[in-house]
Motif scaffolding. Structure first.
Motif, PDB file in Angstrom:
ATOM      1  N   ILE A 104      36.536  37.190   1.673  1.00 59.75           N
ATOM      2  CA  ILE A 104      35.847  38.381   2.171  1.00 59.75           C
ATOM      3  C   ILE A 104      35.561  39.339   1.023  1.00 59.75           C
ATOM      4  CG2 ILE A 104      36.127  40.440   3.603  1.00 59.75           C
ATOM      5  CD1 ILE A 104      37.675  38.650   5.605  1.00 59.75           C
ATOM      6  N   GLU A 138      32.831  37.977  -0.978  1.00 57.34           N
ATOM      7  CA  GLU A 138      31.623  37.761  -0.181  1.00 57.34           C
ATOM      8  C   GLU A 138      31.162  36.311  -0.256  1.00 57.34           C
ATOM      9  OE1 GLU A 138      28.842  40.725  -1.561  1.00 57.34           O
ATOM     10  OE2 GLU A 138      29.753  42.252  -0.287  1.00 57.34           O
ATOM     11  N   ASP A 171      39.647  38.289  10.658  1.00 57.37           N
ATOM     12  CA  ASP A 171      38.252  38.733  10.729  1.00 57.37           C
ATOM     13  C   ASP A 171      37.351  37.904   9.828  1.00 57.37           C
ATOM     14  OD1 ASP A 171      36.240  40.287  11.779  1.00 57.37           O
ATOM     15  OD2 ASP A 171      36.562  41.980  10.423  1.00 57.37           O
ATOM     16  N   ARG A 199      33.409  37.910   9.215  1.00 61.49           N
ATOM     17  CA  ARG A 199      32.699  38.788   8.268  1.00 61.49           C
ATOM     18  C   ARG A 199      31.941  37.978   7.216  1.00 61.49           C
ATOM     19  NH1 ARG A 199      36.954  43.130   6.145  1.00 61.49           N
ATOM     20  NH2 ARG A 199      35.176  43.623   4.807  1.00 61.49           N
TER      21      ARG A 199
END
Length: 240
Positions: free
Chosen positions: A102, A105, A127, A130
């Motif tokens: 995350i 990216e 999560d 994302r």
């Protein structure tokens, strides 16, 4: 070089080399810099874990992930074979790598063997939607695929699709926009003849089977899965 040449002859657009340890992830950078068509994944495979990640390991992974040709976090996940590391160690490593992906990216390429429920739970808790990614070497049921797709993950089929009727039934139900293809070309010294090893050029066989299952021409399936892969990879690669 011969493996890459055969991939070129099979009209593959690019190759992604997956890391399984910090060292192998570093070695992949050399491949990326040597061959234009090779891109990299950084990650520590659950079966290659030996200890908890310390600050040096985390910074090393983050450094490798910053290389411009590293385009995925690959691979990480869970593996519950009896010979695998402890579940606690795997869970901790998986969570750390999701957070690193995350921060970097990078889409996640996840591995699951006899661990689907736990893997989905951790993806939700951390999560992972994302960044999304792909469930690599998928061999589970449709409900598992549906949950993965709801989390923003593509379903990646490899050569098991050629021989498993139950998996073929699942593949026939997956929406075309959610499918990518792979070969998972791990070294296979247990096979007596080198020409029997799986390699990138064999991805064509997977595309052919998917086309048959969905009742469309092979060329159309190739275009669809290529477009899906480019979307997954955020168009960070240049095809041959």
């Amino acid at each position: 070089p011969a493996v890459i040449e055969r991939a070129r002859e099979a009209t593959l657009g690019a190759i992604i080399a997956a890391g399984t340890t910090i060292m192998s992830s570093r070695n992949i950078l050399e491949l990326c810099e040597t061959f234009d068509c090779v891109y990299g994944g950084v990650g520590v495979h659950p079966m290659d874990l030996t200890e908890r990640f310390d600050s040096h390991a985390i910074s090393s992974l983050a450094e490798i992930a910053s290389h411009p040709k590293v385009i995925v976090w690959s691979e990480t996940g869970l593996d519950y074979l009896p010979s695998s590391p402890t579940k606690d160690l795997q869970h901790e490593s998986f969570r750390v790598q999701i957070q690193l992906a995350i921060q970097s990216e990078l889409p996640l390429i996840v591995h699951s063997r006899e661990a689907d429920s736990d893997l989905l739970s951790i993806l939700r808790e951390e999560d992972a939607s994302r960044v999304g990614g792909a469930w690599h070497y998928f061999q589970s049921d449709f409900d598992t695929a549906r949950e993965a797709m709801e989390l923003g993950f593509y379903i990646s089929f490899a050569k098991p699709l050629l021989r498993l009727p139950q998996l073929q039934e699942v593949a026939s139900r997956i929406p075309l926009d959610n499918i990518v293809v792979e070969t998972d070309s791990f070294p296979q010294p247990f096979k007596k003849h080198r020409d029997k090893w799986t390699e990138p050029s064999h991805v064509v066989q997977v595309v052919e089977k998917l086309a048959e299952l969905h009742g469309i021409p092979c060329e159309e399936m190739a275009k669809i899965t290529t477009a899906n892969a480019l979307r997954l990879l955020r168009n960070k690669i240049t095809l041959w």
